[in-house]
Design a protein around this motif. Structure first.
Motif, PDB file in Angstrom:
ATOM      1  N   ARG A  16       0.768  -1.237   0.061  1.00 63.92           N
ATOM      2  CA  ARG A  16      -0.005   0.059   0.070  1.00 63.92           C
ATOM      3  C   ARG A  16       0.808   1.340  -0.005  1.00 63.92           C
ATOM      4  O   ARG A  16       2.102   1.090   0.411  1.00 63.92           O
ATOM      5  N   GLU A  18       1.041   4.958   1.637  1.00 62.23           N
ATOM      6  CA  GLU A  18       0.628   5.721   2.768  1.00 62.23           C
ATOM      7  C   GLU A  18       0.861   7.163   2.718  1.00 62.23           C
ATOM      8  O   GLU A  18       1.852   7.642   2.379  1.00 62.23           O
ATOM      9  N   SER A  20       1.035  10.601   5.140  1.00 59.23           N
ATOM     10  CA  SER A  20       1.411  10.781   6.384  1.00 59.23           C
ATOM     11  C   SER A  20       1.222  12.382   6.282  1.00 59.23           C
ATOM     12  O   SER A  20       1.658  13.261   5.444  1.00 59.23           O
ATOM     13  N   GLU A  25      -0.012   9.488  10.357  1.00 58.48           N
ATOM     14  CA  GLU A  25      -0.516   8.630   9.249  1.00 58.48           C
ATOM     15  C   GLU A  25      -1.925   8.947   9.049  1.00 58.48           C
ATOM     16  O   GLU A  25      -2.720   9.018  10.101  1.00 58.48           O
ATOM     17  N   TYR A  28      -4.244   5.347   3.496  1.00 56.87           N
ATOM     18  CA  TYR A  28      -3.457   4.673   2.422  1.00 56.87           C
ATOM     19  C   TYR A  28      -4.457   4.444   1.374  1.00 56.87           C
ATOM     20  O   TYR A  28      -5.727   4.514   1.344  1.00 56.87           O
ATOM     21  N   SER A  30      -4.368   0.824  -0.883  1.00 55.71           N
ATOM     22  CA  SER A  30      -3.915  -0.618  -1.116  1.00 55.71           C
ATOM     23  C   SER A  30      -4.026  -1.263  -2.348  1.00 55.71           C
ATOM     24  O   SER A  30      -5.058  -0.841  -3.076  1.00 55.71           O
TER      25      SER A  30
END
Length: 97
Positions: A16, A18, A20, A25, A28, A30
């Motif tokens: 995935r 991600e 931030s 975080e 995401y 995936s």
């Protein structure tokens, strides 16, 4: 989003991408490898605390740019990714049914 610092990383182990924000975080996108060189982008999540800030756009763009660089085709079973591709036609060339 202009006042936020975001970073996008590829977590290959978890398959995935991600995002931030200020080190936390926020979401995401995936994927699941399918046939040879086909990636199914099947789920995009933005944490409720970060929704409405336009974070899914750079996240999905980074994921699809990576797929393109890898020479992979993309299946868009995630509605957010499908919507992104409809709005950004230059990504349709890498999509498969």
């Amino acid at each position: 989003m202009a006042d936020k610092n975001f970073e996008i990383t590829h977590n290959e182990g978890r398959k995935r991408f991600e995002i931030s924000v200020d080190g936390r975080e926020a979401g995401y996108a995936s994927y699941v490898p399918r046939e040879e060189k086909v990636l199914d982008f099947n789920h995009t999540v933005v944490d409720q605390a970060f929704r409405g800030q336009g974070l899914s756009t750079p996240l999905i763009r980074a994921a699809l740019d990576w797929a393109r660089e890898e020479g992979a085709s993309v299946r868009t079973t995630c509605s957010a990714v499908e919507h992104f591709v409809k709005k950004n036609e230059d990504y349709r060339e890498i999509c498969v049914d």
